[in-house]
Design a protein around this motif. Structure first.
Motif, PDB file in Angstrom:
ATOM      1  N   ILE A 157     -14.666  47.123 117.451  1.00 47.59           N
ATOM      2  CA  ILE A 157     -13.343  47.275 116.831  1.00 47.59           C
ATOM      3  C   ILE A 157     -12.360  48.056 117.702  1.00 47.59           C
ATOM      4  O   ILE A 157     -11.227  48.300 117.284  1.00 47.59           O
ATOM      5  N   GLY A 158     -12.789  48.471 118.891  1.00 50.67           N
ATOM      6  CA  GLY A 158     -11.901  49.237 119.770  1.00 50.67           C
ATOM      7  C   GLY A 158     -10.633  48.462 120.074  1.00 50.67           C
ATOM      8  O   GLY A 158     -10.674  47.388 120.664  1.00 50.67           O
ATOM      9  N   GLY A 159      -9.476  48.988 119.658  1.00 51.82           N
ATOM     10  CA  GLY A 159      -8.238  48.239 119.689  1.00 51.82           C
ATOM     11  C   GLY A 159      -7.640  48.030 121.069  1.00 51.82           C
ATOM     12  O   GLY A 159      -7.885  48.797 122.005  1.00 51.82           O
ATOM     13  N   GLU A 160      -6.847  46.980 121.165  1.00 54.81           N
ATOM     14  CA  GLU A 160      -6.100  46.677 122.386  1.00 54.81           C
ATOM     15  C   GLU A 160      -5.022  47.723 122.612  1.00 54.81           C
ATOM     16  O   GLU A 160      -4.397  48.219 121.663  1.00 54.81           O
ATOM     17  N   VAL A 161      -4.807  48.094 123.866  1.00 55.27           N
ATOM     18  CA  VAL A 161      -3.659  48.911 124.260  1.00 55.27           C
ATOM     19  C   VAL A 161      -2.743  48.001 125.068  1.00 55.27           C
ATOM     20  O   VAL A 161      -3.108  47.547 126.155  1.00 55.27           O
ATOM     21  N   VAL A 162      -1.574  47.716 124.533  1.00 57.02           N
ATOM     22  CA  VAL A 162      -0.687  46.735 125.154  1.00 57.02           C
ATOM     23  C   VAL A 162      -0.120  47.281 126.466  1.00 57.02           C
ATOM     24  O   VAL A 162      -0.119  48.501 126.697  1.00 57.02           O
ATOM     25  N   PRO A 163       0.359  46.405 127.352  1.00 57.38           N
ATOM     26  CA  PRO A 163       0.925  46.871 128.621  1.00 57.38           C
ATOM     27  C   PRO A 163       2.026  47.903 128.389  1.00 57.38           C
ATOM     28  O   PRO A 163       2.908  47.710 127.540  1.00 57.38           O
ATOM     29  N   HIS A 164       1.961  48.986 129.142  1.00 54.37           N
ATOM     30  CA  HIS A 164       2.933  50.064 128.946  1.00 54.37           C
ATOM     31  C   HIS A 164       3.020  50.922 130.201  1.00 54.37           C
ATOM     32  O   HIS A 164       2.205  50.806 131.119  1.00 54.37           O
ATOM     33  N   GLN A 165       4.030  51.803 130.203  1.00 55.26           N
ATOM     34  CA  GLN A 165       4.214  52.808 131.247  1.00 55.26           C
ATOM     35  C   GLN A 165       4.241  54.174 130.566  1.00 55.26           C
ATOM     36  O   GLN A 165       4.916  54.357 129.545  1.00 55.26           O
ATOM     37  N   ASP A 166       3.537  55.149 131.113  1.00 56.05           N
ATOM     38  CA  ASP A 166       3.463  56.461 130.468  1.00 56.05           C
ATOM     39  C   ASP A 166       4.814  57.162 130.403  1.00 56.05           C
ATOM     40  O   ASP A 166       5.085  57.923 129.463  1.00 56.05           O
ATOM     41  N   ASN A 167       5.679  56.908 131.388  1.00 56.75           N
ATOM     42  CA  ASN A 167       7.002  57.532 131.372  1.00 56.75           C
ATOM     43  C   ASN A 167       7.839  57.074 130.176  1.00 56.75           C
ATOM     44  O   ASN A 167       8.805  57.746 129.803  1.00 56.75           O
ATOM     45  N   SER A 168       7.490  55.941 129.564  1.00 53.15           N
ATOM     46  CA  SER A 168       8.206  55.484 128.378  1.00 53.15           C
ATOM     47  C   SER A 168       8.095  56.490 127.242  1.00 53.15           C
ATOM     48  O   SER A 168       9.038  56.675 126.467  1.00 53.15           O
TER      49      SER A 168
END
Length: 283
Positions: A147-158
């Motif tokens: 059940i470990g969820g997806e982490v969508v594409p992102h940038q930490d600075n956001s």
């Protein structure tokens, strides 16, 4: 200070080129065991009847609440979206239902504080020319089996924006991370294109200022690492992870660090601290 730079010129060049760097065996076996054992204790003591806060990168506006906001200076527990049945009951034990624990482990818990504030972490940021780095948040991420969820594409600075941008992520594998159990994926060199969108907080809650961009999955490369390895992540690097549909978890400990010299913390970030965090060091 007596802390030496610990990144070689070739490692720095690789980080600047790729936007991420893998440091194998950054944490010792003893440190990994200590963090996992301590988290077992924290989970055992956690009364899951006191909260049912869910974490989701797909529905952050919907799932952000006071419990989420207050977690910046606490040790708080967030469930997986798929942890509950239609009646709101956990489908399996709480130890297999938590998405993450955050966001002040590095300040409150002595085991995680010792690792987070170690000389080797400080020397890493000396290598990156930080002047007065502070850990702005920490997370223990479980990536639960099945059940470990997806982490969508992102940038930490956001999410952790300073002007100019200074966020660097540290992602420490506490179990082997593979394609099968949901390792990190990144687009090499994507940090050179700058910040694409921001996650803002106002009186109405939180929201992104722009839609999620479209990415070609062929551009992503997997970052498979052994337990104890550290992935250093540029704040503008586009990265993600997929659902864990395997029978094996993928525990990790993550820190996000910003500089506090020559830059300014944005007041419309989701994190609003009552007490300023202590720096790792002052150059």
């Amino acid at each position: 200070m007596g802390i030496a730079r610990n990144l070689s010129p070739s490692q720095l060049q690789s980080f600047q080129t790729q936007g991420f760097l893998v440091l194998e065996s950054f944490a010792s076996h003893e440190e990994v065991v200590a963090m996992r054992t301590r988290m077992d204790q924290l989970l055992h003591d956690f009364d899951c009847s006191s909260t049912a806060s869910i974490f989701s990168t797909k529905n952050q506006q919907r799932t952000s609440d006071d419990y989420f906001y207050d977690s910046v200076e606490k040790i708080s527990f967030f469930f997986e979206e798929k942890a509950f049945d239609g009646d709101g009951n956990l489908k399996q034990p709480k130890e297999l239902s938590i998405n993450k624990v955050g966001h002040a482990l590095h300040e409150i818990d002595p085991v995680f504080k010792r690792v987070s504030s170690s000389d080797k972490v400080s020397s890493l940021f000396i290598s990156l020319d930080y002047k007065r780095p502070v850990i702005i948040q920490s997370m223990y991420i479980f990536k639960q089996p099945g059940i470990g969820g997806e982490v969508v594409p992102h940038q930490d600075n956001s999410f952790l924006y300073t002007e100019p941008t200074t966020c660097t992520g540290l992602w420490l594998a506490l179990e082997d991370a593979t394609i099968i159990n949901g390792c990190l994926w990144a687009i090499p060199g994507s940090h050179k294109n700058g910040l694409l969108r921001r996650f803002l907080r106002n009186e109405e809650g939180v929201h992104f200022d722009r839609p999620l961009p479209s990415y070609d999955q062929k551009d992503f490369v997997p970052i498979e690492v052994k337990a104890g390895s550290l992935v250093v992540i540029h704040g503008d690097l586009i990265h993600q992870s997929f659902e864990n549909q395997s029978s094996k978890s993928r525990h990790a400990y993550s820190l996000h660090v910003i500089d506090t010299v020559g830059c300014e913390w944005s007041p419309d970030n989701w994190i609003r601290r009552k007490v300023d965090p202590k720096p790792l060091y002052v150059s």
